[in-house]
Design an enzyme around this catalytic site. Structure first.
Site, PDB file in Angstrom:
ATOM      1  N   THR A  80       0.710  -1.214   0.043  1.00 56.83           N
ATOM      2  CA  THR A  80       0.068  -0.192   0.218  1.00 56.83           C
ATOM      3  C   THR A  80       0.620   1.321  -0.473  1.00 56.83           C
ATOM      4  OG1 THR A  80       0.181  -0.097   2.538  1.00 56.83           O
ATOM      5  CG2 THR A  80      -2.101  -1.358   1.627  1.00 56.83           C
ATOM      6  N   LYS A  94     -12.711  17.861  13.762  1.00 56.06           N
ATOM      7  CA  LYS A  94     -13.774  17.461  14.846  1.00 56.06           C
ATOM      8  C   LYS A  94     -14.139  19.118  15.309  1.00 56.06           C
ATOM      9  CE  LYS A  94     -12.043  12.858  14.916  1.00 56.06           C
ATOM     10  NZ  LYS A  94     -11.032  11.631  16.162  1.00 56.06           N
ATOM     11  N   TRP A 142     -18.366  15.423  14.813  1.00 56.99           N
ATOM     12  CA  TRP A 142     -17.644  14.889  13.411  1.00 56.99           C
ATOM     13  C   TRP A 142     -17.620  16.219  11.987  1.00 56.99           C
ATOM     14  CZ3 TRP A 142     -15.415   9.707  13.138  1.00 56.99           C
ATOM     15  CH2 TRP A 142     -15.416   9.363  14.461  1.00 56.99           C
ATOM     16  N   GLU A 197      -6.238  -3.750   1.420  1.00 65.61           N
ATOM     17  CA  GLU A 197      -6.121  -4.783   2.036  1.00 65.61           C
ATOM     18  C   GLU A 197      -6.463  -5.655   2.563  1.00 65.61           C
ATOM     19  OE1 GLU A 197      -5.180  -1.300   2.731  1.00 65.61           O
ATOM     20  OE2 GLU A 197      -3.475  -1.432   4.048  1.00 65.61           O
TER      21      GLU A 197
END
Lengths: 541, 541
Positions: A185, A439, A444, A331
């Site tokens: 990755t 935040k 959020w 992944e």
């Protein structure tokens, strides 16, 4: 008590042998550096795969050792996929678009014994080779006639390598847990990390990704995988086409070229393709400008990044091509969720547009959940958003030669690093990367939602939103905008654009106009670099 | 070297939990003895499945023990499939059409601890129960209101059984090799033999059978499994629909009734169905006679016996329904090969008709081969025929409580007992059962080919061909014919009918006209009984 069923392992070898028996005459068409249209069959491919397996053995590559590839999508890369994995070695696909230092790190970390590379990557490798002591052989993916002069030690052409070898080879009996492929990755921080697939994960992923509500690959399909074979195994298409017996069309180095893609689609009657949004934008622009059509093409799969609704709409309205959004990760082999074909009439226009840009439902084999900061599951109501975690037989348990990873829970779930919502029907939508979420006062804000709203403005070419320190709210959103050529828009007009489109407390505090935005090697916005560039920025107040 | 992928077992539990999360609102509609239209969702079904699992535990059924069912296709049988298997027990589906002695043998051989039975099977079980000492509980698949009086000891209704139990249950973590289901083959000789499926075989079979070139099940499908759930798990449909989130329509005891089937199809908008040829003939006859239509129905899958071309043609021409032939066995979970949709225009009429009656290509996971008497592989040329052998993770390795079986090779292949050809494209066609093939002068003659030729004659309702002793050729074919009502045809006319349709040395030596032919419990011609009936027959000469 155990059942009384045959103990037959799920291996890529069995997939290959199945296709050789059942689909011997299926075609593979490739564009390569030395041939604009190479054409042969599955039977030809797997005959050469056995020659290659003999050649790898003769080079002294042992079971479990890594064989690196720096290669485009074509038939020789396809042969490498099967020869290396089915001989019990590990096919390590390397992204040639990475920085030289990353390639050096990856080749050394993987301990690649042999490197197979396309001729055009010789200039990339020559200055690196002295730093790659573990690489014993360089094989150039061409024939003798097209073999360039090179300083790579002992370099040999692929055709010269396999030519002397027999086309009979006894494939070893492998455990299904045996490693088969390795892909790093290209994270935005730290060294790249290796994901080590096994035979079982590949076969199960292939089953699931070929299902009707995922890629839906059948023997009557002609598939053009534009997503590179160094990018999570081209999302599994080289396996899925083999399982189904679907014709493969490989674009070679021409994957970003709208004209070549259109010609390949029309000449080979491609009906299904897969790639990242930028590829589709390139094809769309070429088609609109040239007045050409791609009438055989019925469906395209888009992943790697969120696909703008406008691309989906243009393909559907102008060219009759349906766009499927999908989501996954290196992944995850990679497919996690897939947005299957929606019923436009039944849904109505607004709901159709809203649903189709979502990442879709998990395919069976992938469990998903969203959790809050205390790892408590959040409801599937399409509103609550939290850290997206996944679990399943084709999801990595740890990274290669890294004993533990912060990304794995104690209970075995993998933290994707994404923030998402899931609706009552199981449709997932990424709202942010965990580290990019803003935040503000303990709540959020999704940077991606704000970016999508910004790019919907007619004057905006590209947009990025980052969180910037704010004395009262801890963080507040800052919008960076690249304007379209010849377009004009003011800070005030842009901020007003958000009114009624997002919650009022989500509206960015400021806008910064820039000439361009930094991207990663895989074409995504590099928020890390943007944050660095804006390190000195302070909100006026 | 092993890959670094999560070790997540492939279990029916994971399939169930996936569907509960991702497809909670998918409908299941059932006809039952006590309700002509029961309707609920996957979420409802799996909530009740947990109550049932608690009830089974309370009855004292232990892990690995068998739970028998004598039941039609409906929602309670569906709940049993999942509760029993996911609780780690074995769901033993019993064919209620077997002879009483066979049912007695099977229940005792399987050591069933509990029997769940539809109310209409009470008269079948009452006289048997004294011979079933291992059965501790009888549960009647109905509610208290509809519970009939019965002498079955301690009989309780299904609803009364599960009602007191909690709908929360911690499903055990199972190995994927754990047994999940048991089904006995009703062979024509000897005792029935049990095939013991495991979780892995079921999940892999479900993946493969849902692929686009097999059943091709998607979330937008509405499936009517007419093939009984006691007949090799209804060919896997109750698992495939759960994986895909497809709506299930269960016909209950009405599976042979053309009128009920047509009504279910039209009311529930069924687009896909699966069953044996006799069912399709019943539906076809009903539709033609009533003038009704089934416009939602697009595809039907036919297996269990070869489907006459005329049924396929009638469904396509008159009702726009495509018929897929498929082939499998109880020992194969069951799907082995599937005849995917053919391109009529590309093939031309003759080739289309020839190909579509074949059994199709293997689905990935099933290896097939044909061999001669010395176990040497025969070519895939569509002409050579030999014993058909198979291998794969959902094929039985041995029968339950039978240590060895003549049907298994030393190299792990299973002898299907069929004789077949395979063409260069992998299309398999059964030409005979091994024990029914006629060996004339050292060469093989296919009894099925001769039967198919005979039934194509307009005056023939049903035909059987057996080998009869012949002093010169060892065996020669004898044709037995049931004439259509009011039709007339002579021995000589029938024998002349074969001219030019089969090799001249295949033409039967004689014809015997009979009023009816004997069948097995699953509706197939019983060649064993026919041979017995004709034991005294001698060719004139």
């Amino acid at each position: 008590m155990n059942g009384l069923m045959m103990d037959v392992p799920a291996t890529i070898t069995s997939l290959m042998q199945f296709a050789e028996n059942v689909h011997p005459n299926t075609e593979i068409v490739s564009v390569t550096a030395d041939n604009p249209r190479h054409r042969y069959t599955f039977a030809d491919a797997f005959r050469r795969t056995r020659k290659l397996a003999n050649a790898l053995q003769a080079l002294g590559v042992a079971r479990g050792e890594r064989v690196g590839t720096l290669a485009w999508n074509d038939y020789r890369h396809f042969e490498l996929y099967y020869a290396v994995s089915c001989a019990g070695m590990v096919c390590h696909t390397i992204n040639p678009r990475l920085f030289a230092e990353q390639i050096e790190y990856i080749v050394n970390h993987a301990e690649d014994r042999v490197l197979f590379l396309d001729p055009m990557f010789i200039p990339l490798l020559e200055p690196l080779q002295s730093k790659l002591p573990g690489v014993k052989h360089y094989v150039v993916l061409t024939d003798e006639q097209h073999m360039p002069a090179t300083e790579l030690p002992g370099a040999i052409s692929y055709e010269a390598l396999i030519e002397p070898h027999s086309d009979s080879y006894d494939w070893p009996a492998l455990e299904e847990t045996a490693a088969c492929a390795l892909c790093y990755t290209s994270g935005t921080t730290g060294h790249p990390k290796g994901v080590l697939y096994n035979h079982r994960s590949t076969v199960l992923h292939t089953y699931a990704s070929c299902l009707p509500d995922a890629l839906g690959i059948s023997r009557s399909d002609v598939i053009l995988p534009i997503v590179p074979m160094f990018h999570v195994n081209a999302w599994g298409v080289p396996y899925g086409a083999v399982m189904a017996g679907a014709k493969l069309v490989f674009p070679g180095p021409k994957m970003g070229d709208g004209e070549t893609l259109a010609a390949l689609i029309n000449e080979e009657r491609v009906n299904l393709s897969a790639g990242v949004p930028t590829v589709w934008l390139a094809l769309l622009n070429y088609l609109v400008e040239s007045g050409k059509r791609v009438d055989s093409l019925k469906r395209i799969v888009v992943g790697g990044a969120a696909c703008p609704l406008s691309i989906m709409e243009d393909f559907e309205e102008k060219f009759g091509v349906y766009t499927h959004a999908a989501w996954g990760m290196t992944e995850m082999s990679p497919v996690g969720t897939f947005n299957s074909r929606l019923d436009r009439q039944a849904l109505g226009e607004a709901e159709y547009a809203k649903l189709r840009v979502k990442a879709g439902r998990p395919i069976y084999g992938v469990e998903i959940k969203i959790v809050d900061d205390d790892n408590r599951p959040l409801p599937w109501d399409g509103v609550a958003f939290g850290a997206l975690k996944v679990r399943g037989p084709w999801i990595c348990s740890e990274y290669f030669k890294l004993e533990s990873s912060a990304a794995h829970d104690q209970d075995g779930w993998f933290d994707t690093g994404d923030v998402a919502t899931i609706d009552a029907d199981g449709n997932m939508q990424i709202t942010d990367r965990s580290k990019d979420v803003i935040k503000s006062g303990g709540e959020w804000i999704s940077s991606i939602d704000l970016e999508n709203t910004a790019v919907a403005h007619p004057a905006v070419a590209e947009a990025a939103v980052i969180g910037v320190y704010h004395p009262k709210w801890t963080e507040r959103p800052l919008l960076l905008v690249v304007k379209k050529a010849d377009a004009e828009v003011s800070r005030e007009e842009l901020l007003a654009w958000f009114d009624g489109k997002v919650a009022s407390w989500w509206v960015p505090n400021d806008v910064v106009f820039v000439d361009s935005l930094p991207h990663t090697a895989t074409g995504k916005l590099s928020k890390k670099d943007i944050r660095q560039q804006m390190a000195d920025y302070r909100f006026a107040e």
